[in-house]
Design an enzyme around this catalytic site. Structure first.
Site, PDB file in Angstrom:
ATOM      1  N   GLU A  53       9.158 -24.594  79.858  1.00  0.00           N
ATOM      2  CA  GLU A  53       9.780 -25.094  78.636  1.00  0.00           C
ATOM      3  C   GLU A  53       8.822 -24.887  77.450  1.00  0.00           C
ATOM      4  O   GLU A  53       7.622 -25.185  77.536  1.00  0.00           O
ATOM      5  CB  GLU A  53      10.063 -26.585  78.849  1.00  0.00           C
ATOM      6  CG  GLU A  53      10.565 -27.338  77.652  1.00  0.00           C
ATOM      7  CD  GLU A  53      10.687 -28.830  77.951  1.00  0.00           C
ATOM      8  OE1 GLU A  53      11.405 -29.515  77.211  1.00  0.00           O
ATOM      9  OE2 GLU A  53      10.046 -29.303  78.929  1.00  0.00           O
ATOM     10  N   LYS A 122      18.541 -27.470  75.349  1.00  0.00           N
ATOM     11  CA  LYS A 122      18.312 -28.660  76.160  1.00  0.00           C
ATOM     12  C   LYS A 122      19.267 -29.762  75.714  1.00  0.00           C
ATOM     13  O   LYS A 122      19.507 -29.966  74.517  1.00  0.00           O
ATOM     14  CB  LYS A 122      16.860 -29.107  75.992  1.00  0.00           C
ATOM     15  CG  LYS A 122      16.440 -30.293  76.856  1.00  0.00           C
ATOM     16  CD  LYS A 122      14.942 -30.547  76.702  1.00  0.00           C
ATOM     17  CE  LYS A 122      14.449 -31.681  77.586  1.00  0.00           C
ATOM     18  NZ  LYS A 122      12.977 -31.849  77.491  1.00  0.00           N
ATOM     19  N   CYS A 178      14.073 -29.085  81.660  1.00  0.00           N
ATOM     20  CA  CYS A 178      13.257 -30.260  81.987  1.00  0.00           C
ATOM     21  C   CYS A 178      14.049 -31.540  82.222  1.00  0.00           C
ATOM     22  O   CYS A 178      14.627 -31.735  83.281  1.00  0.00           O
ATOM     23  CB  CYS A 178      12.202 -30.464  80.909  1.00  0.00           C
ATOM     24  SG  CYS A 178      10.841 -31.535  81.460  1.00  0.00           S
TER      25      CYS A 178
END
Length: 695
Positions: A53, A122, A178
């Site tokens: 990430e 994300k 994540c």
């Protein structure tokens, strides 16, 4: 037939979880390290690579994320990755901060063959404890059916993207970032239900005590729930340690199985590589119908996603398989796991028999004891079941029934074991009755001729069963069978005889390779004294034989494995044919990788010497041919098998449980596939296929 030696020819796809060394807020340096790993991936023919990430900017740069100079340098780095990947084999996902409609997004960018396929933002932005992502980023939760301009290219943008490779290397993958994995319903769950087979997670994930185990648990469980591969890559060396630290943990999981993991706290760039078995995942999804039911209940369809296709041709050159392949799929090589498996298997057998005795209101057991492996384990189970029920072991009526080829060694072991276990022991010599029956049949043996045909063998086997059933009638007991899973699979049992027929069979789902370890488990458990343990080890050391044909002139005994093949190979074949439905060529390929080299010294103690040997591909093919021929033509025996408990996830052959098949199907389709797709000659040792990796 070079393509046989490529994992890509057997439904595998090679994946890497990459952890490049980075420098904080230095996109040019970070792109260089990313390219180094990409070139390594190209050399190793890796199809899909996942990077951390925000790996192009670094994760731990806080308000520097809002600096125009940095964001522009990141886009320049993406443009360079696009240009320099044009002639590279892998598709890959890298992490970067990207601007869109006056917002900044924490995004995963998927690149392949010199073009950006799509960008995934994300969704879940942690803003608790050490995390402060909502200060910098917008959530991608509502972003779908959009496009974004990256490095001068207009590309799909949103959380509704699937990436699908077409051609000879076909697979579908999804990207999440994540924290998306740490929530109750990760985005990858819906993606898997819509068709994604490989799930990628670009993560930064700082390290604290115990967090590495948490990551493994999450990745493994998500891969198991989704029946998918899950590749996770966390930030590593180079991130700022102002307030946090980073261990660079990356891993690859497949339906709960951890295939590969990076070295933690590395000094430089590293990656974990594994060949994911798409065939296994697809077979599991097809069989586990609740997987599809879940998608329908949640109204998930492929139409919920934009599927972005790209073409990728599978390498045909010889490559070493990059994943562990257990030589004994019913017997794990890890000592602690093996011990736990033996504990569970033994107690499943005991519980099953105890319940059957209670249900039938029976207090006596009749069992034939030969001095071989199967009857030994069955007798041990009988003793433990009696103990569990509070009944005397003398209620076990154990008989040794010597025939024309019974050796003094096995007979002696049978008697020693029965006495040591304090059961009611007896002997019935079946030879007089067998001679009478052979005479009634006008068999040449009755006239003194050494004719040892199937009639000669089965007269003995059948008489033993006749005696046991009548003894059970006489003593109001039940006959406990002894035949095991391997014998049932190979048809190495006589219809209507004790290794196929009984009132209850405790060994019906236990492979021959596992039974040996169950006996060792009991010997080492402390439940038996040392003298009994010595008897058990003597039985384990005895060559496997039905002892129905006398020794020949040279003293050679009737060897089971010389006729039907090594149980080590045949159990391997049985597992992959019945558990996953793999085609013979794939079974042969896996078997060859498991057995082509002599085993190292990492196996549990007391593993027999045969476990350490190697087999050439020609041997593997020969015995697989025998297995297929015997397996299909013996289904009628399994259709009439008695009750017995299922032991392992490897399955059983019960017609009421794991295996329902017609008795009239033949092996032709499987034999043809074997002959057409498995070569008889192995590649030269200089080929890369002989570089043993990931085993």
């Amino acid at each position: 037939m070079t393509s046989f030696f490529s994992p890509y020819s057997h439904d595998f796809v090679r994946i890497a979880a990459c952890v490049p060394r980075i420098e904080v807020a230095n996109p040019r340096f970070n792109v260089e390290r990313t390219l180094e790993l990409l070139h390594q991936g190209d050399r190793e023919r890796i199809a899909l690579m996942v990077f951390p990430e925000l790996g192009l900017s670094a994760y731990s740069i806080d308000d520097l994320l809002h600096q125009d100079a940095l964001l522009e340098a990141v886009e320049e780095g993406i443009a360079r990755l696009v240009a320099e990947s044009a002639d590279l084999f892998p598709a890959f996902a890298v992490g970067a901060p990207l601007r869109w409609e006056n917002r900044l997004y924490n995004a995963g960018i998927v690149i392949q063959a010199g073009r950006i396929l799509g960008v995934v933002p994300k969704i879940y932005l942690p803003n608790y404890r050490e995390f402060y992502e909502r200060r910098h980023f917008a959530s991608g939760a509502q972003v779908g059916r959009q496009e974004i301009t990256v490095a001068g290219e207009r590309v799909p943008f949103g959380v509704d993207l699937l990436f699908r490779s077409i051609g000879r290397c076909a697979f579908t993958f999804h990207v999440e970032v994540c924290e998306d994995m740490w929530v109750p319903q990760p985005p990858s769950t819906v993606a898997a239900l819509a068709g994604a087979e490989v799930l990628l997670n670009l993560s930064a994930s700082n390290i604290t005590i115990g967090k590495a185990e948490d990551r493994q648990l999450l990745c493994g469980s998500q891969s198991m729930r989704c029946i998918a591969a899950y590749a996770f890559s966390a930030a590593g060396p180079g991130e700022s340690t102002t307030d946090l630290a980073w261990d660079g943990q990356g891993g690859i999981f497949e339906d709960g199985l951890r295939l590969a993991e990076t070295e933690r706290f590395p000094a430089g760039s590293t990656m974990a590589v594994a060949d994911v078995d798409l065939g296994r995942l697809r077979a599991e999804r097809m069989r586990r119908v609740t997987f599809g039911d879940c998608g329908r209940n949640l109204n998930v369809t492929p139409n919920d996603f934009r599927t972005l296709q790209f073409s990728m041709d599978a390498p045909e050159e010889a490559l070493s398989l990059r994943r562990p392949v257990e030589r004994f799929p019913y017997v794990p090589s890890d000592p602690s796991k093996l011990s736990e498996n033996c504990y569970e298997a033994y107690n499943i057998q005991v519980q099953g028999l105890a319940k059957r005795l209670q249900a039938t209101r029976t207090e006596k057991i009749v069992i034939g004891v030969s001095g071989g492996l199967d009857s030994t384990q069955a007798l041990l189970v009988c003793c433990r079941a009696m103990d569990k029920l509070g009944l005397a072991r003398t209620n076990i009526l154990a008989y040794t029934l010597p025939g024309f080829a019974t050796s003094e060694g096995t007979k002696g072991n049978a008697w020693a074991l029965m006495k040591a276990l304090k059961v009611s022991a007896s002997e019935i010599d079946i030879r007089p009755a067998a001679r009478q029956m052979l005479q009634d049949l006008d068999h040449p043996f009755a006239e003194g001729q050494p004719v040892y045909d199937v009639t000669f063998e089965n007269v003995q086997a059948g008489l033993r069963t006749d005696y046991l059933f009548r003894l059970a009638n006489h003593h109001r007991g039940i006959v406990v069978g002894t035949g095991d899973l391997s014998e049932l699979g190979l048809g190495w049992c006589t219809y209507g005889v004790g290794d196929q027929m009984s009132h209850y069979n405790v060994n019906a789902s236990v492979s021959k390779t596992l039974i040996q370890h169950l006996i060792r488990f009991v010997a080492a458990s402390g439940d038996v004294d040392q003298a009994t343990a010595d008897i058990l080890h003597a039985i384990l050391a005895t060559e496997i034989s039905p002892e129905l044909v006398p020794q020949d002139a040279s003293g050679q005994i009737q060897s089971t494995e010389a006729i039907i093949g090594p149980y080590a190979l045949q159990d391997f074949n049985l597992y992959y044919l019945t558990r996953y439905g793999f085609r013979p060529s794939k079974i042969a390929y896996l078997s060859w990788h498991a057995w082509k080299d002599a085993a190292s010294g990492t196996w549990p103690p007391n593993i027999p010497a045969s476990a350490h040997r190697s087999y050439e591909l020609s041997e593997i093919k020969r015995w697989l041919r025998v297995f297929l021929s015997r397996f299909f033509t013996s289904q009628f025996k399994r259709t009439a098998m008695p009750n017995g408990p299922k032991i392992s996830s490897g399955g059983s052959l019960s017609p009421r449980g794991d295996w329902r098949a017609p008795s009239d199907a033949g092996p032709q389709v499987w034999l043809e596939e074997l002959e057409n797709n498995v070569p008889d000659v192995e590649p030269e040792p200089s080929g890369s296929v002989h570089q043993q990796q990931g085993a």
